[in-house]
Design a protein around this motif. Sequence first.
Motif, PDB file in Angstrom:
ATOM      1  N   ILE A 125      43.307  42.257  32.643  1.00 57.93           N
ATOM      2  CA  ILE A 125      41.977  42.810  33.001  1.00 57.93           C
ATOM      3  C   ILE A 125      41.295  43.998  32.548  1.00 57.93           C
ATOM      4  CG2 ILE A 125      40.384  43.317  35.373  1.00 57.93           C
ATOM      5  CD1 ILE A 125      42.892  41.579  36.145  1.00 57.93           C
ATOM      6  N   LEU A 126      41.932  44.927  32.728  1.00 55.29           N
ATOM      7  CA  LEU A 126      41.110  45.919  32.390  1.00 55.29           C
ATOM      8  C   LEU A 126      40.589  45.799  30.589  1.00 55.29           C
ATOM      9  CD1 LEU A 126      43.439  49.547  32.482  1.00 55.29           C
ATOM     10  CD2 LEU A 126      41.332  48.248  33.372  1.00 55.29           C
ATOM     11  N   LYS A 127      41.272  44.814  29.627  1.00 54.22           N
ATOM     12  CA  LYS A 127      40.612  44.172  28.429  1.00 54.22           C
ATOM     13  C   LYS A 127      40.049  43.741  27.996  1.00 54.22           C
ATOM     14  CE  LYS A 127      44.653  46.899  25.383  1.00 54.22           C
ATOM     15  NZ  LYS A 127      44.322  46.182  23.943  1.00 54.22           N
ATOM     16  N   ASP A 128      39.739  43.166  29.731  1.00 56.78           N
ATOM     17  CA  ASP A 128      38.369  41.885  29.966  1.00 56.78           C
ATOM     18  C   ASP A 128      38.906  40.743  28.721  1.00 56.78           C
ATOM     19  OD1 ASP A 128      36.746  41.101  30.984  1.00 56.78           O
ATOM     20  OD2 ASP A 128      35.297  41.962  29.637  1.00 56.78           O
ATOM     21  N   LEU A 146      46.041  38.281  41.560  1.00 53.16           N
ATOM     22  CA  LEU A 146      45.382  37.224  41.373  1.00 53.16           C
ATOM     23  C   LEU A 146      43.263  37.222  41.609  1.00 53.16           C
ATOM     24  CD1 LEU A 146      47.167  33.793  41.809  1.00 53.16           C
ATOM     25  CD2 LEU A 146      47.003  35.655  39.576  1.00 53.16           C
ATOM     26  N   GLN A 147      43.752  37.558  43.260  1.00 48.66           N
ATOM     27  CA  GLN A 147      42.297  38.317  43.316  1.00 48.66           C
ATOM     28  C   GLN A 147      41.427  39.387  42.559  1.00 48.66           C
ATOM     29  OE1 GLN A 147      40.903  36.790  46.398  1.00 48.66           O
ATOM     30  NE2 GLN A 147      38.843  37.718  45.690  1.00 48.66           N
ATOM     31  N   ALA A 152      36.730  39.483  38.521  1.00 46.98           N
ATOM     32  CA  ALA A 152      36.623  40.069  37.293  1.00 46.98           C
ATOM     33  C   ALA A 152      36.358  38.766  36.253  1.00 46.98           C
ATOM     34  CB  ALA A 152      37.843  40.561  36.708  1.00 46.98           C
ATOM     35  N   ASN A 153      36.187  37.697  37.243  1.00 45.53           N
ATOM     36  CA  ASN A 153      35.714  36.003  36.451  1.00 45.53           C
ATOM     37  C   ASN A 153      36.246  35.879  35.740  1.00 45.53           C
ATOM     38  OD1 ASN A 153      33.873  35.484  37.789  1.00 45.53           O
ATOM     39  ND2 ASN A 153      32.182  37.202  37.346  1.00 45.53           N
ATOM     40  N   LEU A 170      42.085  31.286  44.015  1.00 46.06           N
ATOM     41  CA  LEU A 170      42.549  32.566  43.003  1.00 46.06           C
ATOM     42  C   LEU A 170      43.174  32.401  41.633  1.00 46.06           C
ATOM     43  CD1 LEU A 170      44.717  34.567  45.609  1.00 46.06           C
ATOM     44  CD2 LEU A 170      42.365  34.706  45.164  1.00 46.06           C
ATOM     45  N   TYR A 171      43.690  30.761  41.354  1.00 46.33           N
ATOM     46  CA  TYR A 171      43.412  30.653  39.880  1.00 46.33           C
ATOM     47  C   TYR A 171      43.077  29.384  39.272  1.00 46.33           C
ATOM     48  CZ  TYR A 171      47.956  27.025  41.751  1.00 46.33           C
ATOM     49  OH  TYR A 171      47.780  26.427  42.390  1.00 46.33           O
TER      50      TYR A 171
END
Length: 368
Positions: A125-128, A146-147, A152-153, A170-171
């Motif tokens: 998520i951090l690395k997008d 997962l939320q 973060a789309n 969520l998935y």
Amino acid sequence: MVLLPLSLLLCIRQGYFYRREVAGMIAWIKKHLFASAFLCCFLFLLAGCGRGTKDDTVQQQESESQPDEDDIVIGISQVGSESDWRMTNTKAYMDTFTEDKGYYLIFEDGQQKQENQVKALRKFILKDVDYIVLDPIVETGWDTVLQEAKDANIPVIIADRNVLVEDESLYTCRVGSDFLQEGRNAGEWLAKYLESRGRGNKDIQIVTLQGSLNSTAQIGRTTGFAQIMEQHSNWNMLEYQSGDFTQAKAYEVMEYFLETYDDIDVVISENDNMAFGAIEAIKEAGLKLGRNGDIIIISFDAMRDALRLVQKGEIVADFECNPITAPLVEEIVQKLERGEAVEKVQYVEETYFDYRMDMEALIEKREY
Ligand code: GYE
């Protein structure tokens, strides 16, 4: 270690044993011993640092370069490396999401710990990343992370095992096996087999080597088989125990089963590697495997090495679980790239193999 005999050899060559007094000789050896030991440790450490473990290489894999602007960045969180199935599954991801096809892959091995997988997802998520592929070790405990991915789309594709979450949005989707069906198929196969052997109404004593507890593969296979067992009051499940999908653990559990029960007819092994461990223990106990022996084994996965044992009759039937999920995941990614809708759940096609089939031809053309 090599240096110690070498120092002694030097002592002899230099005539210390003849010419020096004993005290001097001991002092000489002590001095060189210390130096040798020091050197040994140093070399040992050096070797250790350079080599790394087998796991280090699998644990994390990220393309060495940075992603190109138009690369599709995929973060994969894998379960571990517990079985032949898993290794094949991982390799298929590596072979599918390649740089020359425009993918930038970040692979994280969860090493059988959910917390590692949660960390990996947060890193993605951090690395997008553009997509997350999650093969969840266990079914529950995913809602929060997962939320975070949803916020973060980042689309999340659940592969192989499943997640149990309050909100299914969520998935994006799940692709994998119908484990419940696999378990039922095994039960139905056993019923027909026993019938054909004239044992349809005889008491049948069963033990189950379960996979890692709370994983979808374990839950589905155990439950599916139990559903068929309910229809056969003459089948008695002596005990369930987890062998964690590994050969070593299953060997220990099977040893325990054999010490505890002297009338086991059937072993249900929820994957092939555990069947290998069980076979080892059964043979060591001096029992005979197969349809004319003391114990029959039914397994799941149907990897090539296990099919060889089906051929030998040591496993009577093996229920396939297809490890090549990567191309299906890629298809999903491509559809999402084109903005197309994807099915929420997609099962892979699977079959089974038993001792009556011509294994040689099957094994020859089998991919895994
Ligand atoms: O059967 C087993 C593996 O989740 C389907 O996990 C997978 C299972 C597979 O380690 O061998």
